[in-house]
Design a protein around this motif. Structure first.
Motif, PDB file in Angstrom:
ATOM      1  N   TYR B 141       0.842  -1.273   0.088  1.00  0.00           N
ATOM      2  CA  TYR B 141      -0.105  -0.072   0.135  1.00  0.00           C
ATOM      3  C   TYR B 141       0.814   1.381  -0.040  1.00  0.00           C
ATOM      4  O   TYR B 141       0.567   2.120  -0.627  1.00  0.00           O
ATOM      5  CB  TYR B 141      -0.847   0.076   1.327  1.00  0.00           C
ATOM      6  CG  TYR B 141      -1.879   1.192   1.141  1.00  0.00           C
ATOM      7  CD1 TYR B 141      -2.955   1.472   0.501  1.00  0.00           C
ATOM      8  CD2 TYR B 141      -1.305   2.128   2.204  1.00  0.00           C
ATOM      9  CE1 TYR B 141      -3.661   2.484   0.794  1.00  0.00           C
ATOM     10  CE2 TYR B 141      -2.291   3.448   2.381  1.00  0.00           C
ATOM     11  CZ  TYR B 141      -3.284   3.556   1.446  1.00  0.00           C
ATOM     12  OH  TYR B 141      -3.797   4.664   1.744  1.00  0.00           O
ATOM     13  N   ARG B 142       2.059   1.267   0.846  1.00  0.00           N
ATOM     14  CA  ARG B 142       2.808   2.505   1.065  1.00  0.00           C
ATOM     15  C   ARG B 142       3.622   2.530  -0.315  1.00  0.00           C
ATOM     16  O   ARG B 142       4.029   3.696  -0.797  1.00  0.00           O
ATOM     17  CB  ARG B 142       3.507   2.255   2.162  1.00  0.00           C
ATOM     18  CG  ARG B 142       3.101   2.514   3.439  1.00  0.00           C
ATOM     19  CD  ARG B 142       3.770   1.806   4.594  1.00  0.00           C
ATOM     20  NE  ARG B 142       3.207   2.025   5.795  1.00  0.00           N
ATOM     21  CZ  ARG B 142       3.234   2.569   6.511  1.00  0.00           C
ATOM     22  NH1 ARG B 142       4.238   3.750   6.450  1.00  0.00           N
ATOM     23  NH2 ARG B 142       2.665   2.723   7.897  1.00  0.00           N
ATOM     24  N   LEU B 143       4.088   1.418  -0.877  1.00  0.00           N
ATOM     25  CA  LEU B 143       4.758   1.541  -2.107  1.00  0.00           C
ATOM     26  C   LEU B 143       3.940   2.102  -3.138  1.00  0.00           C
ATOM     27  O   LEU B 143       4.713   2.401  -4.172  1.00  0.00           O
ATOM     28  CB  LEU B 143       5.572   0.018  -2.469  1.00  0.00           C
ATOM     29  CG  LEU B 143       6.636  -0.232  -3.074  1.00  0.00           C
ATOM     30  CD1 LEU B 143       7.712   0.566  -2.644  1.00  0.00           C
ATOM     31  CD2 LEU B 143       7.043  -1.788  -2.874  1.00  0.00           C
ATOM     32  N   ALA B 144       2.723   1.721  -3.164  1.00  0.00           N
ATOM     33  CA  ALA B 144       1.816   2.119  -4.597  1.00  0.00           C
ATOM     34  C   ALA B 144       1.939   3.629  -4.728  1.00  0.00           C
ATOM     35  O   ALA B 144       1.752   4.152  -5.987  1.00  0.00           O
ATOM     36  CB  ALA B 144       0.340   2.072  -4.209  1.00  0.00           C
ATOM     37  N   GLY B 145       2.357   4.412  -3.665  1.00  0.00           N
ATOM     38  CA  GLY B 145       2.363   5.797  -3.860  1.00  0.00           C
ATOM     39  C   GLY B 145       3.391   6.352  -5.257  1.00  0.00           C
ATOM     40  O   GLY B 145       3.108   7.625  -5.661  1.00  0.00           O
ATOM     41  N   GLY B 146       4.398   5.292  -5.297  1.00  0.00           N
ATOM     42  CA  GLY B 146       5.446   5.662  -6.557  1.00  0.00           C
ATOM     43  C   GLY B 146       5.052   5.275  -7.698  1.00  0.00           C
ATOM     44  O   GLY B 146       5.887   5.413  -8.616  1.00  0.00           O
ATOM     45  N   LEU B 147       3.738   4.582  -8.045  1.00  0.00           N
ATOM     46  CA  LEU B 147       3.460   4.089  -9.204  1.00  0.00           C
ATOM     47  C   LEU B 147       2.949   5.104 -10.192  1.00  0.00           C
ATOM     48  O   LEU B 147       2.513   6.375  -9.848  1.00  0.00           O
ATOM     49  CB  LEU B 147       2.273   3.164  -8.940  1.00  0.00           C
ATOM     50  CG  LEU B 147       2.558   1.570  -8.464  1.00  0.00           C
ATOM     51  CD1 LEU B 147       1.375   0.912  -7.979  1.00  0.00           C
ATOM     52  CD2 LEU B 147       3.686   0.814  -9.102  1.00  0.00           C
ATOM     53  N   PRO B 148       3.125   5.121 -11.360  1.00  0.00           N
ATOM     54  CA  PRO B 148       2.856   5.984 -12.396  1.00  0.00           C
ATOM     55  C   PRO B 148       1.351   6.358 -12.577  1.00  0.00           C
ATOM     56  O   PRO B 148       0.708   5.356 -12.719  1.00  0.00           O
ATOM     57  CB  PRO B 148       3.492   5.701 -13.623  1.00  0.00           C
ATOM     58  CG  PRO B 148       3.618   4.005 -13.668  1.00  0.00           C
ATOM     59  CD  PRO B 148       3.878   3.932 -12.040  1.00  0.00           C
TER      60      PRO B 148
END
Lengths: 240, 240
Positions: B141-148
């Protein structure tokens, strides 16, 4: 295998109370089993626990799938069976009961059925999912017509909803194409499965004291259910 | 266990790009890992396959549940994990890829993780579902913030959606109440699990050549993830 069709009567009970399933409309008029539908709790407990069993079997097939494509496909089929289970659970809750209490009486016989139909490898296990889900969805769908009040329509809607049948068929077809020697073994397995499955289905019926009258009702329905089973096996290129 | 926190830097990256998850808002500001998010395919393949693994584990726990109540409860949790998997599969398809192709590169390491964390019985297996799903949902969930593009929000929405955490906790609590001697063993198992789980999570990060800068980003996030893990174990009355 029990001979379901010992009776010579061919009188059909043409009283379909639910809309026909889109997946099996090839066979003219649908007959149902409304007169033999058991009490609501009995019906829902068996139907919900059977969907849970189908889901468990599919879950196992997902976990042990030999290819990623099969895994992905079967997880979709699993989710459709799980949705049916959950729909039936909600129907149980709607009547104020706890799902596990209602399913408990059905557990022992169905657990036995499940363990007798696991199959000796992944291919047989997937065939089990295909054959039992196809037959039992169809059977309980027809039986739903005899449920009281709004339950008939709601349950019919749940069981007539999208199924993973095509998805599972594609997985099996791909496996058989890769390894044509599977055909004979899976055809044999399918024949054994349908016998066990019919027994489980039949045990869900509320039979009356009048054996002949019951048989007259059961026979045409099982004739159609077996015809549908034969079509499912045909779709895999297998003899039913 | 690897010492994640060797670096002394405590600089926080306070850039939460997604709405906070309702289940874990106790800890003031959320930090995310946007700068270390891998490419979209890499991310989606790992995240989707991990959700499938969690679903498989829950499916197995459903099939082997010792009580009907546990079976019914866990099947709900399984369906929530499956919904996350399917949401991620749809996101993969939205980009024109085939889910199994995108998940394939992630399979080997995750299969190994899955087999190392099966546990020796049903209670450990359910604890695995609880600990790994909690940690990995949170992490991805936290890592998703960096998706394009729109992926960040869509994926955040999927992973931030309803989870089976409370349901699984209740199942475990009931088991521990019935058999208090489970506590010590499950606490130990939880400690081993969180180490393996952190390794899997960490391996999903796109690390740069600058080790110190990476660690500065990773550290505060893992501190929070471990705090959340501790709260989850607390909820079972177990020491993390």
């Amino acid at each position: 295998m029990v001979n379901w069709f010992a009776s010579r009567r061919r009188k059909r009970v043409d009283a379909p109370r639910l809309r026909p399933r889109s997946t099996s409309t090839t066979n003219s008029t649908k007959v149902d089993l409304a007169e033999l539908t058991p009490g609501l709790g009995d019906y829902l407990g068996k139907a919900a626990y059977l969907q849970l069993m189908i889901f468990e079997n599919l879950g196992r097939a997902v976990a042990t799938a030999p290819t990623m494509r099969a895994k992905t496909a079967l997880s979709q089929a699993a989710s459709l069976s799980l949705a049916k289970h959950q729909g039936l659970v909600r129907e149980i809750e709607r009547h104020g009961d706890h799902p596990s209490d209602v399913m408990e009486p059905a557990a022992r016989a169905i657990d036995r059925f499940q363990s007798a139909t696991q199959g000796s490898d992944w291919f047989e296990a997937v065939t089990t999912c295909y054959v039992t889900a196809g037959f039992l969805d169809d059977f309980f769908y027809r039986l739903a017509g005899g449920l009281p009040g709004g339950s008939a329509e709601r349950v019919g809607h749940i069981l007539g909803g999208p199924s993973g049948e095509k998805i599972i068929a594609e997985v099996l077809l791909a496996a058989i194409e890769t390894n044509p020697r599977l055909s004979a073994r899976l055809a044999l397995w399918g024949r054994r499965l349908v016998g066990d499955t019919m027994l489980v289905a039949r045990s869900a019926l509320a039979l009356s004291a009048n054996h002949d009258s019951d048989e007259a009702r059961i026979e045409p329905v099982f004739t159609e259910l077996i015809a549908a089973h034969t079509r499912r096996m045909d779709a895999l290129g297998l003899t039913a």
